[in-house]
Design an enzyme around this catalytic site. Structure first.
Site, mmCIF file in Angstrom:
data_model
loop_
_atom_site.group_PDB
_atom_site.id
_atom_site.type_symbol
_atom_site.label_atom_id
_atom_site.label_comp_id
_atom_site.label_asym_id
_atom_site.label_seq_id
_atom_site.Cartn_x
_atom_site.Cartn_y
_atom_site.Cartn_z
ATOM 1 N N HIS A 61 25.374 -33.595 -78.258
ATOM 2 C CA HIS A 61 24.575 -33.172 -77.102
ATOM 3 C C HIS A 61 24.261 -34.293 -76.125
ATOM 4 C CE1 HIS A 61 23.451 -29.104 -78.597
ATOM 5 N NE2 HIS A 61 23.608 -29.681 -79.775
ATOM 6 N N LYS A 99 11.815 -30.269 -66.250
ATOM 7 C CA LYS A 99 12.635 -30.703 -67.370
ATOM 8 C C LYS A 99 11.943 -31.922 -67.957
ATOM 9 C CE LYS A 99 16.168 -31.142 -64.461
ATOM 10 N NZ LYS A 99 17.317 -30.582 -65.082
ATOM 11 N N ARG A 100 12.443 -32.454 -69.074
ATOM 12 C CA ARG A 100 11.852 -33.682 -69.595
ATOM 13 C C ARG A 100 11.963 -34.789 -68.552
ATOM 14 N NH1 ARG A 100 9.710 -33.934 -74.987
ATOM 15 N NH2 ARG A 100 9.801 -36.170 -74.686
ATOM 16 N N LYS A 160 18.985 -21.123 -66.161
ATOM 17 C CA LYS A 160 17.834 -20.206 -66.043
ATOM 18 C C LYS A 160 17.505 -19.972 -64.572
ATOM 19 C CE LYS A 160 16.277 -21.956 -70.391
ATOM 20 N NZ LYS A 160 15.609 -23.091 -71.034
ATOM 21 N N LYS A 205 17.643 -38.224 -65.338
ATOM 22 C CA LYS A 205 17.480 -36.906 -64.687
ATOM 23 C C LYS A 205 16.999 -37.070 -63.244
ATOM 24 C CE LYS A 205 16.468 -34.564 -69.101
ATOM 25 N NZ LYS A 205 17.441 -33.496 -69.309
ATOM 26 N N THR A 264 20.413 -26.658 -69.389
ATOM 27 C CA THR A 264 20.311 -25.210 -69.578
ATOM 28 C C THR A 264 19.279 -24.649 -68.599
ATOM 29 O OG1 THR A 264 18.853 -25.753 -71.421
ATOM 30 C CG2 THR A 264 21.055 -24.989 -71.982
HETATM 31 O O1 9GP Z 1 20.544 -33.778 -72.708
HETATM 32 C C1 9GP Z 1 21.152 -32.667 -73.325
HETATM 33 C C2 9GP Z 1 21.202 -31.506 -72.342
HETATM 34 O O2 9GP Z 1 22.041 -31.810 -71.274
HETATM 35 C C3 9GP Z 1 21.741 -30.285 -73.062
HETATM 36 O O3 9GP Z 1 21.686 -29.161 -72.233
HETATM 37 C C4 9GP Z 1 20.939 -30.021 -74.317
HETATM 38 C C5 9GP Z 1 21.496 -28.860 -75.110
HETATM 39 O O4 9GP Z 1 22.844 -29.034 -75.346
HETATM 40 O O5 9GP Z 1 20.969 -31.157 -75.173
HETATM 41 C C6 9GP Z 1 20.389 -32.310 -74.579
HETATM 42 N N1 9GP Z 1 20.479 -33.379 -75.524
HETATM 43 C C7 9GP Z 1 19.452 -33.790 -76.257
HETATM 44 O O6 9GP Z 1 18.359 -33.299 -76.189
HETATM 45 C C8 9GP Z 1 19.679 -34.914 -77.218
HETATM 46 O O7 9GP Z 1 20.958 -35.071 -77.616
#
Ligand code: 9GP
Length: 812
Positions: free
Chosen positions: A356, A545-546, A657, A551, A653
């Site tokens: 991820h 988002k975080r 949304k 970001k 994601t």
């Molecule tokens: O930073 C990614 C994000 O881009 C992605 O949508 C999400 C689900 O796949 O994973 C995030 N990754 C993490 O939180 C840590 O690997």
């Protein structure tokens, strides 16, 4: 499928109130009422899940096990009612019993067992796996404290504990009889019995009990039921009475505290790894309990583990559950007596890995001493896996150490979890087309050259029933009118049918009205919660988002400062009025992220104080961004900020949304934005900035942010103002320095200055488009119509077909 009526539900709820809480309705508080409703739904789901489990056993079905340290479930009452098809009768039953249904739904705490995208993805996937009738179980930890609650005090983030279990445990069914024992520490020795057979003797270890607390998962429009199994850590000894009576009071309690600390709290870091021993213990605790539990059930059913890989697939969500690999090996070798090769065959045909992130700071590398100390047997197995792998790599690359070294599993005193996954898993997938390409081309380049068939892509997706139909009922009604009733709920591709209405003035204006109403509803909620009055006539421009530097919330802020300065310099400066909304939690230890939150609040206050900004510019930081807040905000959003440095966001994601709710994206070609652009075309998205390969080239050449500062007077004025501050006595010279000179690291690591001009231009285009409501509504409509491929159902179909090899529900 039985259709519950209002009357039946009222009877069931009052029954629960009497039996579980000893109250009649008249005496019940809303807390009792919430729990009673939850228990009624839980009973219905439990029945279904048990029937599913029976069917899986009788038909010997292949099962999916989804291991994730995070499941960001949010609220469940409305969601479960919706999936069970009882949303309406339940609302009526609650009202019929004299309670307010919206208040009751609103009282439920979010189950915040996750940080952000990764955890929310796992929750969406549980929904889709169940809806698509895949026999599947999620596994995680039953954290007592989920993701912290964020308060903003004097513009700064303060973290408060999130004790969700007070109400949230209504959803959990403890199963004491399925408790597993997990061992930590101790000593391992080789032993040979009288027949000369080798055994591993593990002594002197501490035991932690893993008690399963199961959460029922309902699918939409199906009787199929799955489980999310959350492990709770308990001590095997209440308190050590021997120690206690010998006067060692604290020591007696300590042992218990050590065991229970394991499931105390979710680590609040997102996309960042910290080598803490408690985190390692969490990982092993949940993985060991999970693998033992799967193996125990399999053995009971089949009497052998030889067919284990045929009946189970274990998907590991990021590297956090990687210890599943040596743990399954341990069980096969030490408890089942298999030889190495046979055990390895089973393991490497069972476990698949989803990556991820490509951020270096997020890649897990555990210090070898920690593993040696707490997991001595696992450590031995890791050494063996690592040695064998290294020999195979050395052969394959003809001893070329420049290739073997980066791929090694144990190296320089560290265990590299991603390399272990690449070695042992039968499939490795990224989460968007671009991200999967980067994995192949860059991060795992040589592994890909050696085993290309292992690598694949599954682009992320979201639960479109939660994120469109449930959270945006007016839009849902419009879609039902235009796209064949509720067809899109199980066939998200049916959203395409909306496209026929792109020139239909009636549909476009209804769409515009829905957005306007949703903005008002959101503003009313914000006013109630915080007293802030949002300007609903302005464009709602949202970045939630975080908080992470990659970001680039900071880029957004720099642009807002630029707009402010332009407005002040020229009162006739023509721009589309905007209400900027931010929501973001920063990891408690991430100082720069916390500074950016403070900066947003300083800028927000300056803008709020200045009468020149009235009706034109507004900046609001929404406290405690979470799933339930997002459910209110997405339907009200118009411009979606997806502005990460290209190549850094694996997928995103949130972007999906927004799109599904008709917000138009301003974004870089990063993560899943690339695929969004592919389906939308240039005309329905505002792209800007460097592309991933250009970012890499610029870095290669030696990026000098200072040159942008020197050559762009507008940008210079913005950064200079950081040094001065925003009228509240706080200066942000540290942030200015970080951008221009680096603060111990590279200057402007995420290329904000390089992308600034192009971002500003994209904003201008977006503002202009917004001034033409017909054009804007058309863009919104196209975004919704083409968002079907970002439904989690599509992702799960991809996983089922390309990785899991399991059948899915056929659609009529
Ligand atoms: O930073 C990614 C994000 O881009 C992605 O949508 C999400 C689900 O796949 O994973 C995030 N990754 C993490 O939180 C840590 O690997």
């Amino acid at each position: 499928m039985h259709k519950y009526t209002k009357k039946e539900l009222m009877t069931l709820i009052t029954g629960k109130l009497r039996r579980n809480f000893g109250r009649d309705v008249e005496e019940a508080t809303s807390l009792h009422m919430f729990k009673a409703c939850a228990l009624v739904l839980r009973d219905i789901m439990s029945e279904r899940q048990m029937k599913t489990a029976d069917r899986v056993a009788v038909e010997h079905l292949r099962q999916v096990h989804y291991l994730s340290l995070e499941f960001l479930m949010g609220r469940s009452l409305m969601k479960n009612a919706y999936n069970l098809g009882v949303a309406e009768p339940l609302k009526q039953a609650i009202e019929g019993l004299g309670f307010s249904a919206p208040d009751l739904f609103e009282a439920e705490p979010d189950a915040g067992l996750g940080n952000g995208g990764l955890g929310r993805l796992a929750a969406c996937y549980l929904d889709s796996m169940t809806t698509l009738e895949i026999p599947a179980t999620g596994y995680s930890i039953c954290y007592e404290l989920g993701i912290f609650k964020q308060k903003i005090v004097d513009g700064q983030q303060v973290e408060l504990p999130d004790n969700w279990l007070g109400l949230g445990d209504a959803w959990l069914i403890p199963k004491m009889d399925e408790t597993e024992e997990v061992r930590f520490g101790g000593k391992v020795e080789d032993e040979w019995d009288a027949l000369g057979r080798h055994r591993v003797k593990h002594t002197g270890y501490d035991v932690v009990l893993a008690v399963p607390k199961d959460m029922e998962i309902a699918g939409y429009g199906t009787e199929h039921g799955n489980l999310l199994r959350l492990w709770d850590a308990n001590s095997p000894t209440p308190v050590d009475m021997n120690l206690f009576s010998s006067g060692q009071y604290l020591k007696a309690v300590e042992q218990r505290a050590m065991a229970e600390s394991i499931s105390k709290v979710l680590y609040p870091e997102d996309n960042h790894y910290e080598g803490k021993s408690l985190r390692l213990k969490q990982q092993y605790f949940f993985v060991s309990a999970t693998i033992q539990s799967i193996v125990r059930k399999h053995r009971a059913e089949y009497g052998t583990l030889r067919n284990f890989h045929l009946k189970h697939v274990i998907q590991i969500n990021d590297t956090h559950p990687t210890l599943a690999i040596p743990e399954l090996m341990r069980i096969l070798l030490d408890e089942e007596g298999y030889g190495w090769d046979e055990a390895w065959y089973i393991v490497t045909h069972t476990i698949a890995y989803t990556n991820h992130t490509v951020l270096a700071e997020a890649l897990e590398r555990w210090p070898q001493q920690l593993i040696e100390k707490w997991l001595p047997r696992i450590w031995q197995i890791l050494i063996e896996i690592s040695n064998r792998y290294q020999r195979a790599l050395t052969d394959y690359f003809h001893g070329d150490l420049s290739k073997v070294a980066p791929m090694a599993i144990i190296w320089g005193g560290e265990v590299r979890m991603a390399n272990l996954c690449v070695c042992a898993c039968f499939k490795i997938n990224g989460v968007s087309a671009l991200h999967s390409d980067i994995l192949k081309r860059d991060v795992f380049h040589d592994a890909y050259a050696r085993t290309p068939d292992k690598f694949t892509n599954v682009t992320n997706g979201i639960d479109h029933r939660r994120w469109l139909s449930e959270c945006n009922p007016e839009l849902d009604a419009l879609i039902r009118d235009c796209c064949g009733k509720d067809k899109y709920l199980l066939q998200p591709d049916a959203l395409k049918e909306l496209e026929q209405y792109r020139d239909d003035a009636g549909v476009l204006s209804r769409l515009g009205q829905i957005k306007a109403d949703n903005k008002k509803a959101f503003a009313a909620w914000v006013a109630r919660e915080s007293g802030v009055i949002l300007n609903t006539d302005a464009l709602f421009d949202v970045q939630v988002k975080r908080l992470h530097e990659y970001k680039r919330q900071l880029l957004n802020v720099l642009h807002i400062i630029y707009l402010y300065q332009r407005m002040k310099a020229d009162p006739h400066f023509d721009f589309t009025p905007r209400t900027y909304l931010f929501g973001a939690k920063a990891a408690p230890g991430y100082a720069v992220a916390k500074r950016i939150i403070r900066l947003i609040n300083s800028v927000a206050d300056m803008v709020a104080r200045d009468p020149a900004c009235k009706d034109r510019l507004q900046v609001v930081f929404l406290e405690n961004y979470r799933v339930s807040l997002a459910e209110k905000l997405m339907p009200a959003s118009e411009l979606s900020e997806q502005i990460s440095t290209a190549g850094k966001e694996a997928s995103g994601t949130g972007n999906m949304k927004f799109m599904m709710n008709g917000a138009v994206t301003i974004g870089t070609l990063d993560g899943a934005n690339v695929e969004m652009h592919q389906v939308l075309g240039d005309e329905n998205i505002f792209l800007f900035g460097l592309k991933a390969h250009e970012v890499a080239e610029m870095k290669q050449k030696g990026y000098k942010s200072y040159e942008y500062y020197v050559h762009n007077p507008e940008l210079r004025a913005v950064i200079d103002q950081l040094n001065v501050g925003f009228g509240d006595g706080v200066a942000y010279d540290d942030i200015a320095r970080r951008l221009l000179f680096g603060d111990g690291g590279p200057a402007d690591e995420y290329l904000l200055l390089a992308d600034f001009e192009s971002y500003r231009d994209a904003h201008q285009r977006a503002g202009l488009a917004y001034q033409d409501p017909k054009r804007w509504n058309q863009m919104a409509l196209m975004n919704i119509a083409r968002s079907g491929i970002f439904a989690a159902d599509r992702s799960i179909r991809d996983y089922a077909r390309d990785i899991w090899n399991v059948p899915v529900r056929a659609l009529k």
